[in-house]
Write a protein that holds these residues in place. Structure first.
Motif, PDB file in Angstrom:
ATOM      1  N   SER A  71       0.889  -1.141  -0.093  1.00 54.27           N
ATOM      2  CA  SER A  71      -0.199  -0.240   0.026  1.00 54.27           C
ATOM      3  C   SER A  71       0.918   1.285  -0.097  1.00 54.27           C
ATOM      4  CB  SER A  71      -0.779   0.129   1.120  1.00 54.27           C
ATOM      5  OG  SER A  71      -0.152   0.061   2.516  1.00 54.27           O
ATOM      6  N   ASP A  72       0.232   2.386   0.035  1.00 56.47           N
ATOM      7  CA  ASP A  72       1.140   3.634   0.118  1.00 56.47           C
ATOM      8  C   ASP A  72       1.726   3.723   1.530  1.00 56.47           C
ATOM      9  OD1 ASP A  72       0.894   4.584  -2.464  1.00 56.47           O
ATOM     10  OD2 ASP A  72      -1.032   5.318  -1.934  1.00 56.47           O
ATOM     11  N   HIS A  73       1.336   2.961   2.462  1.00 53.84           N
ATOM     12  CA  HIS A  73       1.995   2.936   3.726  1.00 53.84           C
ATOM     13  C   HIS A  73       3.187   2.099   3.574  1.00 53.84           C
ATOM     14  CE1 HIS A  73      -1.795   5.278   4.797  1.00 53.84           C
ATOM     15  NE2 HIS A  73      -1.061   5.782   5.589  1.00 53.84           N
ATOM     16  N   VAL A  74       2.862   0.760   3.124  1.00 53.60           N
ATOM     17  CA  VAL A  74       3.919  -0.176   2.946  1.00 53.60           C
ATOM     18  C   VAL A  74       4.130  -0.371   1.637  1.00 53.60           C
ATOM     19  CG1 VAL A  74       4.807  -2.348   3.897  1.00 53.60           C
ATOM     20  CG2 VAL A  74       3.211  -1.157   5.461  1.00 53.60           C
ATOM     21  N   ALA A 299       9.867   3.248  17.633  1.00 47.23           N
ATOM     22  CA  ALA A 299       8.691   2.903  17.396  1.00 47.23           C
ATOM     23  C   ALA A 299       8.410   1.716  16.673  1.00 47.23           C
ATOM     24  CB  ALA A 299       7.749   4.073  16.640  1.00 47.23           C
ATOM     25  N   HIS A 309      -0.068  -0.273  19.642  1.00 52.74           N
ATOM     26  CA  HIS A 309      -1.243   0.231  19.268  1.00 52.74           C
ATOM     27  C   HIS A 309      -2.461  -1.019  18.823  1.00 52.74           C
ATOM     28  CE1 HIS A 309      -0.228   4.480  20.001  1.00 52.74           C
ATOM     29  NE2 HIS A 309       0.668   4.219  19.207  1.00 52.74           N
ATOM     30  N   ALA A 311      -1.532  -3.585  16.951  1.00 60.73           N
ATOM     31  CA  ALA A 311      -1.082  -4.123  16.028  1.00 60.73           C
ATOM     32  C   ALA A 311       0.030  -5.046  16.297  1.00 60.73           C
ATOM     33  CB  ALA A 311      -1.146  -3.116  14.880  1.00 60.73           C
ATOM     34  N   PHE A 368       8.638   0.461   7.351  1.00 65.31           N
ATOM     35  CA  PHE A 368       7.471   1.409   7.017  1.00 65.31           C
ATOM     36  C   PHE A 368       6.371   1.358   8.018  1.00 65.31           C
ATOM     37  CE2 PHE A 368       9.251  -0.353   2.870  1.00 65.31           C
ATOM     38  CZ  PHE A 368       9.326   0.933   2.092  1.00 65.31           C
ATOM     39  N   THR A 372       6.041   7.276   7.747  1.00 67.46           N
ATOM     40  CA  THR A 372       6.572   8.629   8.387  1.00 67.46           C
ATOM     41  C   THR A 372       5.893   9.434   8.947  1.00 67.46           C
ATOM     42  OG1 THR A 372       6.178   9.122   5.933  1.00 67.46           O
ATOM     43  CG2 THR A 372       8.174   8.315   6.242  1.00 67.46           C
ATOM     44  N   LEU A 373       4.577   9.395   8.653  1.00 63.73           N
ATOM     45  CA  LEU A 373       3.551  10.255   9.691  1.00 63.73           C
ATOM     46  C   LEU A 373       2.906   9.219  10.576  1.00 63.73           C
ATOM     47  CD1 LEU A 373       1.864  12.306   6.783  1.00 63.73           C
ATOM     48  CD2 LEU A 373       3.890  13.025   8.015  1.00 63.73           C
ATOM     49  N   HIS A 374       3.612   8.468  11.061  1.00 60.76           N
ATOM     50  CA  HIS A 374       3.240   7.886  12.472  1.00 60.76           C
ATOM     51  C   HIS A 374       1.866   6.960  12.321  1.00 60.76           C
ATOM     52  CE1 HIS A 374       6.831   8.653  14.762  1.00 60.76           C
ATOM     53  NE2 HIS A 374       6.735   9.576  14.008  1.00 60.76           N
ATOM     54  N   GLU A 375       1.481   6.343  11.107  1.00 67.18           N
ATOM     55  CA  GLU A 375       0.317   5.840  11.097  1.00 67.18           C
ATOM     56  C   GLU A 375       0.797   4.302  10.868  1.00 67.18           C
ATOM     57  OE1 GLU A 375      -3.326   7.437   8.615  1.00 67.18           O
ATOM     58  OE2 GLU A 375      -1.313   7.982   7.476  1.00 67.18           O
ATOM     59  N   ILE A 376      -0.206   3.506  11.538  1.00 63.49           N
ATOM     60  CA  ILE A 376       0.084   1.964  11.633  1.00 63.49           C
ATOM     61  C   ILE A 376      -0.844   1.155  10.516  1.00 63.49           C
ATOM     62  CG2 ILE A 376       0.289  -0.090  12.788  1.00 63.49           C
ATOM     63  CD1 ILE A 376       1.037   1.662  15.382  1.00 63.49           C
ATOM     64  N   VAL A 377      -0.270   1.074   9.554  1.00 66.88           N
ATOM     65  CA  VAL A 377      -0.860   0.162   8.383  1.00 66.88           C
ATOM     66  C   VAL A 377      -0.056  -1.141   8.424  1.00 66.88           C
ATOM     67  CG1 VAL A 377      -1.482   0.034   6.084  1.00 66.88           C
ATOM     68  CG2 VAL A 377      -1.825   2.136   7.346  1.00 66.88           C
ATOM     69  N   GLU A 378      -0.652  -2.285   8.678  1.00 63.78           N
ATOM     70  CA  GLU A 378      -0.007  -3.658   8.353  1.00 63.78           C
ATOM     71  C   GLU A 378       0.003  -4.080   7.293  1.00 63.78           C
ATOM     72  OE1 GLU A 378      -1.900  -5.414  12.488  1.00 63.78           O
ATOM     73  OE2 GLU A 378       0.336  -5.689  12.339  1.00 63.78           O
TER      74      GLU A 378
ATOM     75  N   GLU B 206       8.909   6.648  -3.016  1.00 64.96           N
ATOM     76  CA  GLU B 206       7.935   6.803  -1.924  1.00 64.96           C
ATOM     77  C   GLU B 206       8.544   6.158  -0.301  1.00 64.96           C
ATOM     78  OE1 GLU B 206       4.694   4.035  -2.598  1.00 64.96           O
ATOM     79  OE2 GLU B 206       3.132   5.341  -1.748  1.00 64.96           O
ATOM     80  N   PRO B 210      10.050  11.809   3.460  1.00 68.62           N
ATOM     81  CA  PRO B 210       9.787  11.528   5.110  1.00 68.62           C
ATOM     82  C   PRO B 210       8.375  12.256   5.366  1.00 68.62           C
ATOM     83  CG  PRO B 210      11.644  12.892   4.304  1.00 68.62           C
ATOM     84  CD  PRO B 210      11.000  12.565   3.249  1.00 68.62           C
ATOM     85  N   HIS B 212       5.227  11.183   3.607  1.00 76.15           N
ATOM     86  CA  HIS B 212       4.131  10.554   3.022  1.00 76.15           C
ATOM     87  C   HIS B 212       3.275  11.327   1.944  1.00 76.15           C
ATOM     88  CE1 HIS B 212       1.247   7.068   3.080  1.00 76.15           C
ATOM     89  NE2 HIS B 212       0.297   7.952   2.983  1.00 76.15           N
ATOM     90  N   TRP B 218      -1.753   1.711  -7.592  1.00 79.13           N
ATOM     91  CA  TRP B 218      -1.796   0.478  -7.651  1.00 79.13           C
ATOM     92  C   TRP B 218      -2.598  -0.350  -8.697  1.00 79.13           C
ATOM     93  CZ3 TRP B 218       1.755  -1.211  -4.132  1.00 79.13           C
ATOM     94  CH2 TRP B 218       2.102  -0.486  -3.236  1.00 79.13           C
ATOM     95  N   LYS B 297       9.860  18.004  10.376  1.00 83.11           N
ATOM     96  CA  LYS B 297      11.148  17.389  10.176  1.00 83.11           C
ATOM     97  C   LYS B 297      12.539  18.197   9.617  1.00 83.11           C
ATOM     98  CE  LYS B 297       8.400  13.132   9.663  1.00 83.11           C
ATOM     99  NZ  LYS B 297       8.496  11.564   9.297  1.00 83.11           N
TER     100      LYS B 297
ATOM    101  N   HIS C 202      -4.238   1.365  11.597  1.00 81.41           N
ATOM    102  CA  HIS C 202      -4.751   0.792  12.699  1.00 81.41           C
ATOM    103  C   HIS C 202      -4.656   1.939  14.071  1.00 81.41           C
ATOM    104  CE1 HIS C 202      -4.755  -2.485  15.691  1.00 81.41           C
ATOM    105  NE2 HIS C 202      -4.936  -3.374  14.584  1.00 81.41           N
ATOM    106  N   GLU C 204      -5.678   2.049  18.206  1.00 82.81           N
ATOM    107  CA  GLU C 204      -6.343   1.129  19.495  1.00 82.81           C
ATOM    108  C   GLU C 204      -7.824   1.453  19.725  1.00 82.81           C
ATOM    109  OE1 GLU C 204      -2.910   0.515  23.059  1.00 82.81           O
ATOM    110  OE2 GLU C 204      -3.227   2.348  22.049  1.00 82.81           O
TER     111      GLU C 204
END
Lengths: 441, 311, 209
Positions: A71-74, A299, A309, A311, A368, A372-378, B206, B210, B212, B218, B297, C202, C204
């Motif tokens: 994904s764009d996150h990972v 983190a 969190h 995950a 990932f 970088t904006l601290h979102e957790i996407v698995e 990507e 830093p 996002h 995709w 940052k 995700h 909490e």
């Protein structure tokens, strides 16, 4: 492939080297595809898996990378994870050549060629892993220096492309030259391969260092942005490469007449012991730095080892890797157990799988997570990704099998030599005695 | 042991002939299986054309070649999206360096900017993609770990403030350095652009970004014909192909013609300030010189052209 | 060993390549020309237009005439004859009209802004000076100086049009486009749809709505 039946003609002395080398390659193709039923079963199995992978990749190219679970996150997943491991395997396969030449360990020369063969197969797998990760493989030509636009020397990826391809060429040359000379029945001229062996050693270090720089040069990814990454990569490569060679040697000993003295294997085990300790030490100091100081730099490590969190997708992966690495290391430090061939193979497999996870799913993915904006996407790989990766491994093993088979044939003199065709009629015993046969277990 | 079987290929050895035949059969079957495995690629052929495959890098194209490319892209849009579009190529304005500032005290988190971006830039409808991600942050710090971009409740919520993040158009852009093929670069007016027809989709940029700020296609974007924004430019909002990177361009198809970016026009509160950093009388300069601005940052040395400030 | 010459050669080569790479890298650093653009004459610029404030001149009685149209009254109908209560700042004491008016604007009273001298048909500053509708922002600016300053510098209040006034005009919101003078706080409302990520981030349980 039908060239095997091509009749042998006496080769005149004046035949050009190129033509003669091509003839060698043609015959090599024939010999490498001859074997007993279990050889064919193995080859057909690998071909089938490779085809499943090819089909999965073709679907991915058609429908888009949406078929992966990236994904764009990972944005990098199993492919790049596998790439990282394969580069390490390629580097490790050759780096254990160092004792052979730097310390003039004659017996290690024997396994040099195996290491080079592993390196060739691993580089092919690494390259394929990158190709399948491209969104537009049809535009591959944009990467060719001179024709496309090559952002060298700024982009670390261009460095990686250069060193990986250079490494492939060097190793193809060394393996090809050594086999060819053996085939001609001549003693290899050191001028034609020793400089390249040294080059390949330095180059092996460079490919893995640059692959590490690919990640650790990214300031926005604190988990990768550590100077320890390149040394860690090298240390783990010194484990996975020799471990893979030990397995290859055992398979060759069981399936061919090619026999090894126990000494090279013992040297490899020594290398693995030291490298595994160095790897675990560096991993430990990395973990300490992250967790003791804490903060946002920790983190990713927090997510990787303990979940974050709510995950915890990577927790089973990394603890499996830790278990395999530590048990593997303990086995390698228990000589009594290690003397048994099967245990040795298990120890090697543990280390290989442990490092595959540690450098792949345990290193690329947590870079990932969090984003970088601290979102957790698995992330967990999709079926397509598993199929493609399995296909790449099947293809790599296919190539490795062919090369190792060739090596075994040439070195046990079952391969028709142009210089002394009669040699091929040597009895099995004679062939086996070409190298002192000594069962290691 | 295979060795006993590996015989010297002597002329007229019958076993060798049979084996050779079997190998030929095997190789043929293998090739056929290979062709079958690769069949999905054939279904792509109608989308692939030689002109696109051989198209050179944007910066290598002459004016005539560009005209041909733009015409082809317009025809493609008609064919694939049934939309009549025009593809322009506005040049950077001399003595203009774009800058953006955002007033966090005024932003209410309504996501109108993200929505406007979605429409203006012809984003994929299914993923509701946008170059702007608005974070709901907790008062008392700038801690993204406590941020949430998927909030869905009336805004502004008590105890929260809102932080839209988009491309920072860094002066020292890590994405540009990372790209192995110069498919992304910094234009003279400071905008980092992507040549969607040159990108190979390796996604190294990507990983390098830093903030996002980059998005990957995709799959092929889906947009109903009537919703396609027909005013497109090659380097910004034209519909992107599958498998390439895309990013915010400060709406260069608008801003290079002197207009305000779509996200700014959509902002109901005026939290957004846009202008020429080189013009000492511009609003953006006033903000930078009179407000306590900061960049995200800063320690990474990327030198963003996107400034945040509180009143 | 025989290979020492080769080793030396390789090391020298490696150093040479590194030096070359460093050289290329140094040249890549680009310089941005910073030049102050020529100042333009104000007359050459397109205008910045303000949304005109919509002002009330009538108020609904809630009744309908024989044709079914609502009956409206002008402000003067009442305010020319009634005496204003200078202390009143809410709808509570009012006997008729403005009953549904919610007033939440600090400690202001009606006549802080509405000018009783003009029968409430126009406005006045704190000084008592009457304000014409086109200068209404001055009224707000008496108290909201910082916001007015920011507004003047383009950092408060929405706008559309051109950033470059040499190319086109700009249209700007008025204070009261967003802030109802009687209850100026920006109202809460539902935001536009968020990202529809295939794998949503995700959170909490319980910490986020």
């Amino acid at each position: 492939m039908v060239q095997a039946q091509t009749p042998i003609r006496s080769v005149q002395k004046e035949t050009s080297v190129t033509l003669s080398y091509l003839g060698f390659l043609r015959r090599a193709a024939g010999v490498a595809t001859d074997g007993k039923w279990h050889f064919y079963v193995w080859m057909i199995l690998l071909t089938a898996i490779a085809l499943v992978g090819a089909n999965a990749w073709a679907q991915q190219v058609r429908d888009g990378m949406i078929l992966t679970n990236m994904s764009d996150h990972v944005s990098w997943g199993l492919y790049i994870a596998n790439f990282t491991f394969c580069v390490g395997l390629a580097a490790g396969g050759v780096m254990m050549v160092i004792p052979a030449y730097l310390y003039d360990d004659e017996e290690m020369h024997q396994v040099v060629i195996i290491g080079e063969a592993v390196a060739i197969a691993a580089i092919l797998m690494a390259t394929l892993s990158v190709v399948v990760d491209l969104g537009r493989p049809d535009r591959f030509w944009h990467l060719i220096p001179g024709i496309g636009k090559f952002n060298w020397p700024l982009s670390m990826l261009t460095w990686d492309i250069l060193v990986l391809n250079g490494y492939l060429l060097i190793n193809l040359h060394i393996v090809g030259y050594l086999l060819y000379m053996r085939y001609l029945g001549k003693k290899p001229n050191p001028k034609w391969y020793i400089p390249f062996v040294f080059l390949s050693i330095l180059w092996a270090i460079s490919i893995h260092t640059i692959t590490a720089f690919l990640y650790c040069g990214l300031g926005g990814r604190p988990f990768w942005n550590t100077a320890l990454l390149a040394p860690r990569f090298l240390a783990s490569a010194f484990v996975s490469g020799p471990a893979f060679i030990i397995i290859s040697m055992r398979v060759m000993r069981l399936t061919t007449n090619f026999h090894f003295s126990p000494k090279p294997a013992n040297t490899l085990i020594q290398i693995i012991r030291v490298a595994m300790c160095a790897n675990l030490l560096m991993l430990f100091s990395e973990i300490f730095t992250l967790f003791y100081s804490g903060g946002s730099h920790a983190a990713s490590a927090q997510y990787l080892f303990f979940g974050s969190h709510g995950a915890n997708g990577l927790v089973p992966w990394i603890w499996t890797a830790m278990f395999l690495n530590i048990v593997g290391a303990i086995l390698f430090f228990t000589p009594a157990v290690l003397r048994r061939g099967n245990i040795r193979i298990i120890a090697c497999l543990f280390c290989i799988v442990g490092i595959w996870i540690e450098k792949g799913m345990g290193l690329i993915i947590p870079g990932f997570i969090p984003s970088t904006l601290h979102e957790i996407v698995e992330y967990s790989p999709s079926l397509i990704e598993w199929k493609v990766t399995a296909g790449i491994w099947a293809f790599g093993l296919l190539v490795l099998t062919v090369i190792l088979k060739l090596i075994a044939s040439v070195f046990t003199d079952q391969f028709p030599s142009e210089a002394s065709p009669n040699q091929s009629t040597l009895s099995k015993e004679n062939a086996a005695s070409a190298i002192p046969a000594e069962a290691t277990s | 042991m295979s060795d006993s079987q590996v015989q010297l290929p002597i002329i007229d050895q019958p076993q060798s002939n049979r084996r050779g035949f079997m190998k030929t059969v095997g190789a043929t079957l293998g090739l056929a299986a290979w062709a079958a495995a690769m069949k999905p690629l054939l279904e792509l052929t109608e989308d692939v054309n030689a002109d696109e495959f051989l198209q050179n890098h944007y910066r290598e194209l002459t004016a005539e070649q560009k005209a041909v490319v733009f015409k082809r892209l317009e025809e493609d849009a008609k064919k694939e999206y049934n939309a009549d579009v025009t593809i322009s190529d506005p040049a950077p304005i001399e003595n203009v360096q774009f800058g953006y500032a955002l007033n966090l005290s005024v932003c209410i988190g309504c996501r109108k900017c993200a929505e406007a971006c979605h429409i203006e830039n012809n984003h994929d409808r299914a993923s509701n993609n946008s170059y702007i991600r608005v974070f709901e942050m907790e008062m008392g710090g700038i801690d993204f770990e406590k941020g949430n971009a998927t909030y869905d409740h009336p805004v502004p919520a008590p105890g929260k403030y809102y932080m839209p993040v988009q491309c920072q158009q860094c002066e020292n852009a890590p994405c540009v350095t990372a790209c192995p093929i110069e498919a992304t670069w910094k234009e003279p007016d400071g905008i980092v652009v992507v040549d969607y027809n040159w990108c190979i989709g390796c996604r190294y940029c990507e990983a390098a970004c830093p903030y996002h700020a980059r998005r990957f296609n995709w799959e092929k974007p889906e947009i109903p014909a009537e919703e396609v924004n027909p005013n497109q430019s090659y380097l910004s909002n034209r519909i992107r192909p599958q498998g390439v990177m895309e990013k915010c361009t400060f709406c260069l198809h608008r801003t290079r013609e002197g207009r305000l970016p779509a996200c700014l026009e959509a902002c109901p509160t005026g939290a957004r300030v846009f202008g020429n950093l080189l013009d000492p009388d511009s609003e953006i300069r006033w903000v930078i010189e009179n407000k306590r601005t900061f960049v995200l940052k800063e320690e990474l040395g990327t030198k963003p052209r996107f400034f945040y400030y509180f009143d | 060993m025989k290979v020492s010459a080769g080793k030396t050669l390789f090391t020298v080569g490696l150093i040479a390549i590194s030096a070359l790479a460093a050289q290329i890298y140094a040249n890549v650093e680009k310089n941005v020309d910073v030049e102050t653009p020529v100042r333009l004459n104000q007359a050459d610029l397109f205008p910045v237009n303000l949304n005109a404030p919509k002002l009330l001149s009538h108020v609904s009685t809630g009744q309908i005439d024989s044709d079914g149209n609502p009956i409206q009254l002008s402000c003067q109908s009442c305010h020319s004859v009634r005496v204003p209560d200078p202390k009143n700042g809410s709808q509570g004491p009012l006997l008729s009209f403005h009953q549904d008016l919610d007033f939440v604007h600090g400690k202001l009273v009606c006549i802080s802004c509405h000018n009783p001298e003009g029968s409430f048909s126009n406005f006045r500053l704190a000084s008592g000076q009457s304000v014409e509708p086109e200068n209404l922002m001055e009224l707000c600016a008496q108290c909201h100086g910082p916001q007015f300053r920011d507004y003047q510098h383009g950092s408060h209040g929405g706008m559309t049009g051109y950033w470059d006034l040499t190319k086109g005009p700009r249209q700007r919101n008025h204070c009261i486009d967003c802030h109802d003078p009687h209850q100026p706080a920006f109202p809460q409302f539902r935001p536009a749809a968020g990202p529809k990520d295939r794998f949503p981030p995700h959170h909490e349980k319980g910490t986020h709505e």
